[in-house]
Design a protein around this motif. Structure first.
Motif, short mmCIF file in Angstrom:
data_model
loop_
_atom_site.label_atom_id
_atom_site.label_comp_id
_atom_site.label_asym_id
_atom_site.label_seq_id
_atom_site.Cartn_x
_atom_site.Cartn_y
_atom_site.Cartn_z
N HIS A 116 7.04 5.81 10.36
CA HIS A 116 7.73 4.98 11.35
C HIS A 116 6.78 4.52 12.45
CE1 HIS A 116 11.69 6.58 9.99
NE2 HIS A 116 12.08 5.39 10.39
N ILE A 118 3.42 4.42 12.40
CA ILE A 118 2.40 3.51 11.87
C ILE A 118 2.98 2.10 11.72
CG2 ILE A 118 1.11 2.96 9.75
CD1 ILE A 118 -0.32 5.08 11.30
N ARG A 119 4.17 2.04 11.16
CA ARG A 119 4.83 0.75 10.98
C ARG A 119 5.06 0.06 12.34
NH1 ARG A 119 7.99 -0.52 6.75
NH2 ARG A 119 7.92 1.67 6.14
N HIS A 120 5.48 0.83 13.31
CA HIS A 120 5.73 0.27 14.64
C HIS A 120 4.43 -0.27 15.26
CE1 HIS A 120 7.44 -0.28 18.61
NE2 HIS A 120 6.45 0.43 19.10
N ASP A 122 1.79 -1.25 13.77
CA ASP A 122 1.39 -2.45 13.03
C ASP A 122 2.18 -3.67 13.49
OD1 ASP A 122 -0.14 -3.56 10.70
OD2 ASP A 122 1.91 -4.04 10.07
N ARG A 123 3.47 -3.48 13.71
CA ARG A 123 4.30 -4.59 14.18
C ARG A 123 3.84 -5.07 15.56
NH1 ARG A 123 9.78 -1.76 12.13
NH2 ARG A 123 10.21 -3.11 10.33
N VAL A 124 3.50 -4.12 16.42
CA VAL A 124 3.05 -4.49 17.77
C VAL A 124 1.79 -5.35 17.69
CG1 VAL A 124 2.13 -3.58 19.95
CG2 VAL A 124 4.14 -2.52 18.90
N HIS A 126 0.84 -7.16 15.19
CA HIS A 126 1.23 -8.42 14.54
C HIS A 126 1.91 -9.38 15.53
CE1 HIS A 126 2.44 -10.94 11.21
NE2 HIS A 126 3.71 -10.88 11.61
N HIS A 127 2.64 -8.83 16.50
CA HIS A 127 3.37 -9.68 17.45
C HIS A 127 2.60 -9.90 18.76
CE1 HIS A 127 7.20 -10.32 15.37
NE2 HIS A 127 6.94 -9.16 14.77
N GLY A 129 0.87 -7.66 20.81
CA GLY A 129 0.76 -6.64 21.84
C GLY A 129 -0.54 -5.87 21.71
#
Lengths: 198, 198
Positions: A116, A118-120, A122-124, A126-127, A129
């Motif tokens: 969870h 790691i995924r979070h 990665d999303r940050v 990508h967006h 941050g």
């Protein structure tokens, strides 16, 4: 030394500092990563440098008692797995997000971080941050900031289930320890993430 | 209609979607602001539009039991006052921070928001984040996004202890309600906060 603007307490709001919002800083008493980061964040907040908080521990509340004339009492609850990282906030207009971990050995084992998280992270990234880990090697009292992209990449693609101290030292940045703030991790952001802005 | 890029599920990470991370959206069943925002945030997250979470409820844990062969059980805990807002996250590279409130009357009473939260929203504005309130008028089923600066200003300087529906309607923006996302509040950000970027 970091040269922060010579600001006094926040003056742009009608409200006076709240009781208990000011913290007393204790003398150095050994490594406690979470407390050191919390103290640093309090320092950043009170000196109007950044707005970064630790998120509350996620808890599944099952049963609450409402005793007469006193506060509601939670009598059955369970820890939940966090879906994100422990810390996030705002620094110089940028979204900042990180996880902080201690390790006693000479590497950072990936079992200390969840899918969870790691995924979070990665999303940050990508967006747009700023995402990183703060890793404390407690046996040698060194604390590093390492960009989350390295950890995400190794977590996903490397055959090894850890990242070594040597690699973290090479890819990351040693965080200066001091009195106030205890761990001046925003200095690393100034130098390596926000250089074009300053 | 918002024209989001025609993206499928996130493909930039090695991990597959976790079990239970996908949510089923129920048909419209009346106003529940918190759930509607959570569903909207899940939609934004799963469609790789934004990374916005509700923070866990802050709880002061006093006593924990560790029964054999089962999960740690919290047996005494108390609710704490939140020092920040309920929601924050990242959208198109911007730090986003907001509080969501329902009101049954034709105004938003300031007693529904704490000094801590006003102070936090003011700090977010000051440090270059996007800060707002989402206010639901449950009796007429209208939901507005209003910039936090108006609320901070009135909270601090107005003699009245509330802001009226008419003022919120004039200063804020009506949020479109739909099926997916339930409350498309990011559309307001696109139109009124991020216009120069798109």
């Amino acid at each position: 030394m970091v040269k922060y603007p010579n600001k006094k307490k926040v003056t742009h709001l009608c409200l006076q500092p709240l009781k208990g919002e000011s913290r007393h800083y204790t003398a150095y008493r050994g490594m406690n990563l979470e407390e050191d980061i919390n103290l640093s964040n309090s320092y950043y907040l009170e000196n109007d440098i950044a707005v970064i908080y630790k998120k509350p521990i996620p808890v599944q509340i099952v049963k609450v008692d409402y005793p007469k004339r006193s506060a509601a009492k939670i009598v059955e609850a369970y820890y939940r797995k966090p879906s994100t990282t422990d810390y996030n906030g705002l620094y110089k207009g940028k979204y900042v997000d990180f996880e902080a971990k201690e390790t006693k050995v000479d590497n950072f084992p990936f079992k200390n971080i969840s899918d969870h998280q790691i995924r979070h992270l990665d999303r940050v990234i990508h967006h747009g941050g700023i995402a990183f880990l703060i890793i404390a090697f407690t046996s040698i009292n060194e604390v590093y900031l390492i960009d989350a992209s390295y950890i995400v990449d190794r977590y996903c693609h490397a055959s090894k289930k850890s990242i070594s101290y040597e690699e973290i030292k090479q890819l990351g940045h040693l965080i200066k320890q001091g009195f106030q703030p205890r761990l001046d991790y925003l200095k690393i952001l100034d130098e390596f993430y926000l250089k074009e802005d300053s």
